[in-house]
Scaffold this active site. Structure first.
Site, PDB file in Angstrom:
ATOM      1  N   ASP A  91       0.860  -1.185   0.000  1.00  0.00           N
ATOM      2  CA  ASP A  91       0.000   0.000   0.000  1.00  0.00           C
ATOM      3  C   ASP A  91       0.895   1.234   0.000  1.00  0.00           C
ATOM      4  O   ASP A  91       1.514   1.556   1.023  1.00  0.00           O
ATOM      5  CB  ASP A  91      -0.899   0.028   1.241  1.00  0.00           C
ATOM      6  CG  ASP A  91      -1.902  -1.114   1.287  1.00  0.00           C
ATOM      7  OD1 ASP A  91      -1.694  -2.127   0.600  1.00  0.00           O
ATOM      8  OD2 ASP A  91      -2.884  -1.002   2.046  1.00  0.00           O
ATOM      9  N   LYS A 152      -6.933   3.413  -2.510  1.00  0.00           N
ATOM     10  CA  LYS A 152      -7.237   3.335  -1.079  1.00  0.00           C
ATOM     11  C   LYS A 152      -7.447   4.745  -0.549  1.00  0.00           C
ATOM     12  O   LYS A 152      -6.716   5.669  -0.904  1.00  0.00           O
ATOM     13  CB  LYS A 152      -6.090   2.636  -0.367  1.00  0.00           C
ATOM     14  CG  LYS A 152      -6.183   2.589   1.151  1.00  0.00           C
ATOM     15  CD  LYS A 152      -4.992   1.837   1.726  1.00  0.00           C
ATOM     16  CE  LYS A 152      -4.894   1.944   3.221  1.00  0.00           C
ATOM     17  NZ  LYS A 152      -3.704   1.230   3.767  1.00  0.00           N
ATOM     18  N   LYS A 182     -10.187   0.258  -1.565  1.00  0.00           N
ATOM     19  CA  LYS A 182      -9.980  -0.014  -0.147  1.00  0.00           C
ATOM     20  C   LYS A 182     -10.334   1.215   0.676  1.00  0.00           C
ATOM     21  O   LYS A 182      -9.795   2.294   0.456  1.00  0.00           O
ATOM     22  CB  LYS A 182      -8.535  -0.433   0.110  1.00  0.00           C
ATOM     23  CG  LYS A 182      -8.239  -0.727   1.594  1.00  0.00           C
ATOM     24  CD  LYS A 182      -6.832  -1.252   1.785  1.00  0.00           C
ATOM     25  CE  LYS A 182      -6.491  -1.396   3.251  1.00  0.00           C
ATOM     26  NZ  LYS A 182      -5.103  -1.901   3.462  1.00  0.00           N
TER      27      LYS A 182
END
EC number: 4.1.2.4
Length: 227
Positions: A91, A152, A182
């Protein structure tokens, strides 16, 4: 429609990214992830490689975290090292300042650099609470063009805030069906988690996974197939 406990668990990155986290706490996180049946654990890259028995639990880590104000080369090196050390997913945090300056081309370039260095799934943290709607759209388009797998919402460390239903909806409208989405940051109960999923989230970053999952108890099993 509400989601069942088991289906929800498989959407969770069970997360511990506190700067004072210890290896013992990470071991406890892994044990809890196995018990809860979460999709993965998400830990700091300094904790890798993980030596605990993971079972079916995947390993996620972060890159350029939490500010994103690292050079693309530094982020790429960090991602490559994390992949070598067993990370299934990375991430990365974008340089939000560059995006706010209108340099989506540079945002795309840094994401591509990390994409090329990452052997597994790449999620791009856009810090949506700090962005305008137009900037959220630009960040999502840059992530898609650079070959990312997910966008995300948040690091969970920004003073601007964490995930919002509005941001998830906008991300879903922009890249939903092509990239995963996400939601992370401030999701501490089942109702909030379910609202994010209804808005389009396909993965959740949670540190309060047990509390969120407890809220799913009693949801009809028949709903599971819809997710």
């Amino acid at each position: 429609m509400e989601i069942t406990r088991s289906a929800l668990a498989q959407m969770i990155d069970h997360t511990l990214l506190k700067p004072d986290a210890t290896h013992g706490q990470v071991s406890a996180l892994i044990a809890e992830a196995r018990e809860l049946g979460t999709y993965s654990v998400c830990v700091s890259p300094s904790m890798l490689p993980l030596t605990d028995d993971l079972g079916e639990v995947k390993v996620a880590t972060v890159c350029g975290f939490p500010s994103g104000n690292h050079t693309p080369e530094a982020k790429a090196f960090e991602a490559a090292q994390a992949s070598k050390n067993g990370a299934d997913e990375v991430d990365m945090v974008i340089n939000v300042g560059l995006l706010k300056e209108g340099r989506a081309d540079l945002t795309e370039a840094e994401i591509r650099a990390v994409r090329e260095a990452t052997t597994g799934v790449l999620k791009v943290i856009i810090e949506s609470a700090a962005l305008t709607d137009d900037e959220i759209v630009a960040a999502c388009k840059a992530a898609e063009a650079a070959g990312a797998d997910f966008v995300k919402t948040s690091t969970g460390f920004s003073p601007a805030g964490g995930a919002s239903v509005h941001a998830v909806e906008l991300m879903n409208e922009t890249v939903g069906g092509r990239l995963g989405i996400k939601a992370s940051g401030g999701i501490r109960d089942y109702a909030t988690a379910n609202a994010m999923i209804e808005a389009g989230a396909t993965r959740l970053g949670l540190s309060s996974s047990s509390a969120v999952l407890d809220g799913a108890d009693g949801v009809e099993v028949e709903a599971e197939g819809d997710y």
